[in-house]
Scaffold this active site. Structure first.
Site, PDB file in Angstrom:
ATOM      1  N   HIS A   1      -9.046 -62.763  30.725  1.00 19.63           N
ATOM      2  CA  HIS A   1      -8.373 -63.579  31.746  1.00 19.63           C
ATOM      3  C   HIS A   1      -8.235 -62.730  33.016  1.00 19.63           C
ATOM      4  CE1 HIS A   1      -4.987 -66.662  32.664  1.00 19.63           C
ATOM      5  NE2 HIS A   1      -5.521 -66.205  33.783  1.00 19.63           N
TER       6      HIS A   1
ATOM      7  N   GLU B   1     -10.961 -67.051  30.994  1.00 22.53           N
ATOM      8  CA  GLU B   1      -9.851 -67.885  31.447  1.00 22.53           C
ATOM      9  C   GLU B   1      -9.456 -67.469  32.854  1.00 22.53           C
ATOM     10  OE1 GLU B   1      -6.625 -68.003  28.663  1.00 22.53           O
ATOM     11  OE2 GLU B   1      -7.926 -68.899  27.153  1.00 22.53           O
TER      12      GLU B   1
ATOM     13  N   HIS C   1      -1.426 -68.750  23.506  1.00 20.84           N
ATOM     14  CA  HIS C   1      -0.302 -68.108  24.212  1.00 20.84           C
ATOM     15  C   HIS C   1       0.871 -67.885  23.259  1.00 20.84           C
ATOM     16  CE1 HIS C   1       1.152 -66.589  28.117  1.00 20.84           C
ATOM     17  NE2 HIS C   1       2.293 -66.651  27.481  1.00 20.84           N
TER      18      HIS C   1
END
Ligand SMILES: CC(=O)[C@@H](O)[C@H](O)COP(=O)(O)O
Ligand SMILES: NCC(=O)COP(=O)(O)O
Length: 240
Positions: free
Chosen positions: A43, A70, A192
């Protein structure tokens, strides 16, 4: 069986803390795949606090499983990077600058037209698209209007509810969102704050879960349990 994509952001956090190349992020990507991960997730954030844009390029060449990048597609630099690297999947996350981490999904109703446009750009490049959403049926239905291939359910609220001892109530909105996603023909990811304690119950209660992406807790566990052992422990949580 649900696939495990290991997010190696926090390997890069440790590397950046001393300015050298130890631990080596590319080696970590090679190793987590060798240890049994079904994919590698990164990410890159605009401030490059952990994963750098160059890491995204360097990792591409060693991917033998699936590569998921991401990030915030409202940053042109991110869009350009993804179109250059061409991962298997891009996950679009509506971060705002300065966030300590991702903390909300897209408003897929308000941003439908924007998301339709940017999703088309990535799909035309042959990249599967997933969009980060909260476990709200209306947001899932909005996601289906954008043309996305998949959604990624944002699981922080589940993790907190599970830790508070309310696992049934915590998983319920996710199960409802997952059911609606399947009815609409959307692929289903989640991530998450998933960890060794809450992962199995989540996966057991979410029908059609294609992939979980897990980083922070997995890398923290690896400090005590070793990376190879930890990847396999997480995989076993999915193999029930
Ligand atoms: C979108 C998501 O939930 C993950 O990518 C998470 O944001 C990891 O980012 P950090 O490692 O910067 O917390
Ligand atoms: N999409 C979730 C992800 O990649 C990792 O999130 P976390 O496990 O670091 O919270």
């Amino acid at each position: 069986m649900t696939k495990l994509s290991v997010n190696i952001n926090k390997i890069a956090t440790l590397r950046n803390s001393r300015g050298g190349n130890n631990p080596d992020v590319v080696k970590a990507a090679v190793d987590v795949q060798r240890f049994g991960a079904d994919g590698v997730t990164i990410h890159p954030r605009p401030d490059e606090r952990h994963i750098r844009y160059q890491d995204a390029r360097d990792i591409k060449s060693i991917i033998t499983t699936e590569y998921n990048i991401e990030g915030n597609c409202q940053e042109q630099k991110f869009v350009d990077l993804v179109l250059e690297v061409k991962p298997d999947q891009v996950t679009l996350v509506p971060d705002v600058l300065g966030q300590i981490t991702s903390n909300h999904g897209w408003d897929t109703v308000q941003h439908r037209d924007y998301l339709r446009e940017i999703i088309t750009v990535f799909k035309n490049a042959g990249i599967r698209v997933s969009i980060f959403v909260d476990p709200v049926v209306a947001m899932v239905e909005g996601a289906a209007e954008t043309g996305t291939d998949r959604i990624e359910l944002y699981t922080e609220a589940y993790a907190h509810g599970f830790a508070a001892g309310n696992k049934e109530a915590a998983v319920a909105p996710y199960a409802a969102a997952a059911k609606r996603a399947l009815e609409l023909g959307l692929g289903l990811n989640a991530g998450h704050d998933l960890d060794l304690h809450n992962l199995k119950y989540f996966a057991q209660n979410i029908p059609g879960l294609d992939e979980v992406s897990i980083g922070h807790a997995l890398i923290a566990d690896a400090l005590y349990l070793g990376l190879e052992n930890t990847v396999q422990l997480y995989k076993r949580q999915l193999g029930f």
